[in-house]
Design an enzyme around this catalytic site. Structure first.
Site, PDB file in Angstrom:
ATOM      1  N   CYS A 125       1.579  -4.378  -0.109  1.00 50.78           N
ATOM      2  CA  CYS A 125       1.639  -4.171   1.228  1.00 50.78           C
ATOM      3  C   CYS A 125       2.740  -3.059   1.714  1.00 50.78           C
ATOM      4  CB  CYS A 125       2.077  -5.505   2.063  1.00 50.78           C
ATOM      5  SG  CYS A 125       3.688  -6.161   1.594  1.00 50.78           S
ATOM      6  N   CYS A 199      -2.367  -5.295   3.275  1.00 52.10           N
ATOM      7  CA  CYS A 199      -1.725  -4.460   4.691  1.00 52.10           C
ATOM      8  C   CYS A 199      -2.798  -3.393   4.929  1.00 52.10           C
ATOM      9  CB  CYS A 199      -0.557  -3.997   4.327  1.00 52.10           C
ATOM     10  SG  CYS A 199      -0.027  -2.778   5.825  1.00 52.10           S
ATOM     11  N   CYS A 206      -2.451   3.740  -0.588  1.00 52.12           N
ATOM     12  CA  CYS A 206      -2.276   3.042  -1.905  1.00 52.12           C
ATOM     13  C   CYS A 206      -2.853   3.972  -3.013  1.00 52.12           C
ATOM     14  CB  CYS A 206      -3.159   1.998  -2.140  1.00 52.12           C
ATOM     15  SG  CYS A 206      -2.571   0.823  -3.567  1.00 52.12           S
TER      16      CYS A 206
END
Length: 262
Positions: A125, A199, A206
């Site tokens: 997240c 998230c 990411c």
């Protein structure tokens, strides 16, 4: 009378949508690509699944024009059980054992096969201060040592949110008070079987962890951004309970990961 779940799930396109959403939360355009159907058709069948209570939609915190669709696996399990019982009472599943008060019970995953490496899971997240450390702690707790699990964030803060520490201790008997947030850069180069983003914003940034890492998204609201009038205890408790359900559904999936030897 045909049970409602059977009427909903028996349609081939709705079944495809259910199976795709069983892995994680997805946007309409992603579902269109996966099921290879026009947008109007996908939207129509998603509406039927929502009306049937099997699928919910939430606005993306990254782009408010987007929505993430999510399958309610608990509700699916109840609906499947009711469908079996409608055929014959003997098909009604036995009631699961009651969990101890406070949610501190540990599920019992299947033991690992001899010689098999442990599945590895990363939760990500933004701040790595609430959602991802809660998910990490819950999976480690329920897996009983048979899963390698860690968490990280794209913009980690200096410490865990006090209510994240509190809800894990008070509701699940887990102590993470000594844990500190870490950056996603700190886990680059490690091998993961699952990379689970919690998230909506971190999903877009990411890093890539290789072809073997399955990317899954669980669109989870930030409990630190509580709505006006809601107590932090209530919000963190609700988010932790939601992540606990999702982690429990993940465990049987991890049992199916093929053996890996480095």
């Amino acid at each position: 009378m045909v049970p409602p779940f059977l009427r909903l799930a028996a349609h081939p396109l709705r079944w495809r949508l259910l199976t795709e959403l069983a892995a994680g939360d997805l946007r309409v355009r992603e579902l269109i690509e996966l099921v290879q159907a026009p947008q109007n058709l996908v939207s129509y069948h998603l509406r039927l699944l929502r009306d049937g209570g099997l699928v919910t939609a939430t606005r993306s915190s990254s782009d408010r024009r987007d929505s993430y669709y999510r399958l309610d696996l608990d509700r699916c399990a109840l609906a499947l059980a009711a469908t079996g019982a409608a055929v014959h009472p003997a098909l009604r599943p036995a009631a699961p054992p009651a969990s101890p008060p406070g949610g501190a019970g540990r599920s019992r995953p299947a033991p690992p096969r001899a010689g098999r490496s442990r599945p590895a899971v990363l939760f990500a997240c933004s701040g790595n201060s609430a959602r991802s450390p809660i998910a990490e702690a819950l999976l480690r707790h329920h897996a009983g040592g048979r899963v390698t699990v860690t968490s990280a964030g794209s913009r980690p803060g200096p410490h865990l949110h006090p209510r994240a520490v509190g809800v894990l201790r008070e509701e699940y008997g887990i102590d993470v008070s000594g844990r500190r947030p870490r950056h996603l850069d700190a886990v680059r180069g490690r091998r993961f079987d699952y990379v689970i983003t919690l998230c909506d914003r971190v999903r877009e940034v990411c890093p890539d962890f290789g072809a073997q890492a399955r990317r899954v998204h669980w669109s989870t609201p930030d409990p630190a951004a509580a709505a006006a009038g809601e107590s932090a205890d209530a919000v963190f408790g609700r988010v932790a309970a939601d992540l606990d359900r999702r982690v429990r559904h993940l465990l049987p999936v991890l049992d199916q990961i093929p053996e890996y030897r480095p």
